[in-house]
Design an enzyme around this catalytic site. Structure first.
Site, PDB file in Angstrom:
ATOM      1  N   TYR A 168     -51.499 -13.732 -74.552  1.00 46.98           N
ATOM      2  CA  TYR A 168     -51.731 -12.736 -73.509  1.00 46.98           C
ATOM      3  C   TYR A 168     -50.809 -12.978 -72.315  1.00 46.98           C
ATOM      4  CZ  TYR A 168     -53.522 -10.370 -69.486  1.00 46.98           C
ATOM      5  OH  TYR A 168     -53.587  -9.607 -68.346  1.00 46.98           O
ATOM      6  N   ARG A 212     -56.750 -18.728 -59.896  1.00 49.77           N
ATOM      7  CA  ARG A 212     -57.055 -18.464 -58.484  1.00 49.77           C
ATOM      8  C   ARG A 212     -57.941 -17.237 -58.304  1.00 49.77           C
ATOM      9  NH1 ARG A 212     -52.137 -15.951 -55.728  1.00 49.77           N
ATOM     10  NH2 ARG A 212     -53.030 -14.250 -56.945  1.00 49.77           N
ATOM     11  N   ARG A 225     -61.567  -7.082 -67.319  1.00 48.69           N
ATOM     12  CA  ARG A 225     -61.374  -8.059 -68.387  1.00 48.69           C
ATOM     13  C   ARG A 225     -61.155  -9.436 -67.770  1.00 48.69           C
ATOM     14  NH1 ARG A 225     -58.902  -6.499 -73.209  1.00 48.69           N
ATOM     15  NH2 ARG A 225     -59.016  -8.698 -73.753  1.00 48.69           N
ATOM     16  N   PHE A 285     -34.614 -17.210 -55.406  1.00 47.52           N
ATOM     17  CA  PHE A 285     -35.525 -16.174 -55.888  1.00 47.52           C
ATOM     18  C   PHE A 285     -36.500 -16.735 -56.917  1.00 47.52           C
ATOM     19  CE2 PHE A 285     -36.315 -13.080 -59.320  1.00 47.52           C
ATOM     20  CZ  PHE A 285     -36.977 -12.081 -58.620  1.00 47.52           C
TER      21      PHE A 285
END
Length: 419
Positions: A168, A212, A225, A285
């Site tokens: 996932y 978190r 979900r 970045f």
């Protein structure tokens, strides 16, 4: 008041906070004048202010490609997250989304607030996408197709095992890492990194967010979900939601620490990836979110507040990370310091303490081998008050005056076509 209290407690946050405020203001004034690009950069600031700031590190061409890439994936995520959509409507949209980005007339009604605006006026994103060079377009299309298929798959698939969890997170964020690597390579600034370490860059960030955001997600209405894998949480409770109740605090902490320990496994790949970056703007970045992730995990570990409220790095520390992350030495230093802090929180009675310590030691071994740890000044360890009270008071007054001035002169960052 909380912000002022934090500056009193950490007065050396003040200068980085001022720099961050000014950088944010500068980003707001650099919205392009073209309608489609103006929409994209204005919308980016609305759906992710932190990402909108970090993206300013990049050169113009790559910045435009990454901005569009991010908005395309946020739009795709908006479709997935909209619980009001019938599944038989949602799945074809997810599966075909990579084709819709080529259609400057396509839009779709879903989402709420800023995300609804993004979907209603998606034509602006498609128009910007069509102005990118072919190699950027191909990379964005490929990742959008794979992510859409993965999201459709997990509509019916539960996250039961750790393998499911990794799969996932691959679809949700690992593919973002792969896509960014492709965009960096297409820009001519970086080599094409192996998929395994590109994937880890995304998984580490995604798992940090999933940990978190437990309370926000579990309390969402209608029910959201949950992506904590049953293989982990079922060791501690029969019902994931029960972990938020005070009577289950001990098991909740043990489960939380298990989740954090699982996320630590990706750090070695992340450090390897960042060490191979050549372009300074791309490096910054990539590095800033990774340092913020290890900082957030450290804060979450053994912290019952994850189940009670909001857990996040204080803004001053975030400002320091953005200001002081310039080289790989800075990354090694930050990861070493945060992992040391995490190590100090490990309770040897925790059922996963041995595994947690082993993973921390593996991270610290890499950092030590860099040979850079003695050449830095830590802003994480020993981060306490260092100035006289009178100076602190003066700095607070100066900050307040500057904030009022900047707020009074703040331009309207919302372009007419967003309203």
């Amino acid at each position: 008041m909380r912000g002022l209290k934090e500056v009193f407690e950490h007065p050396d946050d003040l200068y980085p906070l001022l720099k961050l405020r000014m950088a944010t203001k500068q980003a707001e004034t650099q919205i392009p004048t073209e309608a489609h690009w103006g929409f994209c950069y204005s919308m980016l600031q609305k759906v992710s202010r932190s990402f909108a700031l970090v993206i300013q590190q990049l050169g113009t061409d790559l910045r435009d490609a990454v901005c569009v890439f991010y908005l395309v994936l946020r739009a795709l995520d908006t479709v997935e997250d909209d619980t009001s959509l019938d599944t038989m409507v949602k799945i074809p949209i997810l599966m075909e989304f990579h084709r819709h980005i080529y259609d400057p007339d396509w839009h779709f009604e879903c989402g709420t607030q800023d995300y609804k605006v993004l979907m209603d006026q998606f034509c602006y994103v498609s128009t910007a996408f069509l102005e990118l060079n072919d190699s950027f377009q191909e990379a964005i299309e490929d990742i959008t197709m794979k992510m859409g298929a993965g999201m459709a798959k997990f509509i019916f698939k539960e996250v039961d095992t750790i393998k499911d969890y990794d799969e996932y997170c691959h679809y949700a964020a690992g593919l973002v890492g792969l896509g960014l690597s492709k965009l960096f390579h297409a820009s001519g600034k970086e080599i094409l990194f192996p998929e395994s370490i590109s994937n880890s860059m995304g998984l580490f960030l995604q798992k940090t967010n999933i940990i978190r955001d437990y309370l926000e997600d579990i309390n969402e209405t209608p029910k959201s979900r949950m992506f904590w894998p049953r293989q982990i949480w079922s060791k501690y409770t029969n019902n994931l939601e029960d972990l938020k109740h005070k009577e289950n605090s001990q098991k909740a902490i043990e489960c939380l620490n298990d989740m954090v320990t699982n996320a630590l496994v990706h750090i070695e790949d992340c450090l390897k990836y960042m060490s191979k970056l050549r372009d300074p703007s791309i490096f910054k970045f990539c590095a800033i979110p990774q340092i913020m992730a290890i900082g957030t995990l450290t804060l979450c570990y053994n912290n019952i507040q994850v189940y009670r409220g909001v857990v996040k790095l204080r803004r001053g520390l975030t400002a320091k990370i953005i200001d002081r992350t310039k080289s790989m030495a800075d990354v090694y230093g930050a990861f070493f310091d945060f992992s040391s802090l995490l190590r100090s929180k490990v309770n040897l009675k925790d059922p996963n303490a041995h595994t947690t310590i082993n993973r921390i030691e593996a991270i610290q071994k890499i950092c030590r081998r860099s040979g850079t740890l003695d050449k830095r000044k830590s802003y994480i360890a020993g981060d306490g008050p260092s100035y006289a009270p009178a100076l602190i008071a003066f700095l607070i007054v100066l900050l307040a005056i500057l904030y009022v001035y900047l707020s009074a002169n703040r331009p309207n960052k919302i372009s007419d076509m967003v309203q």
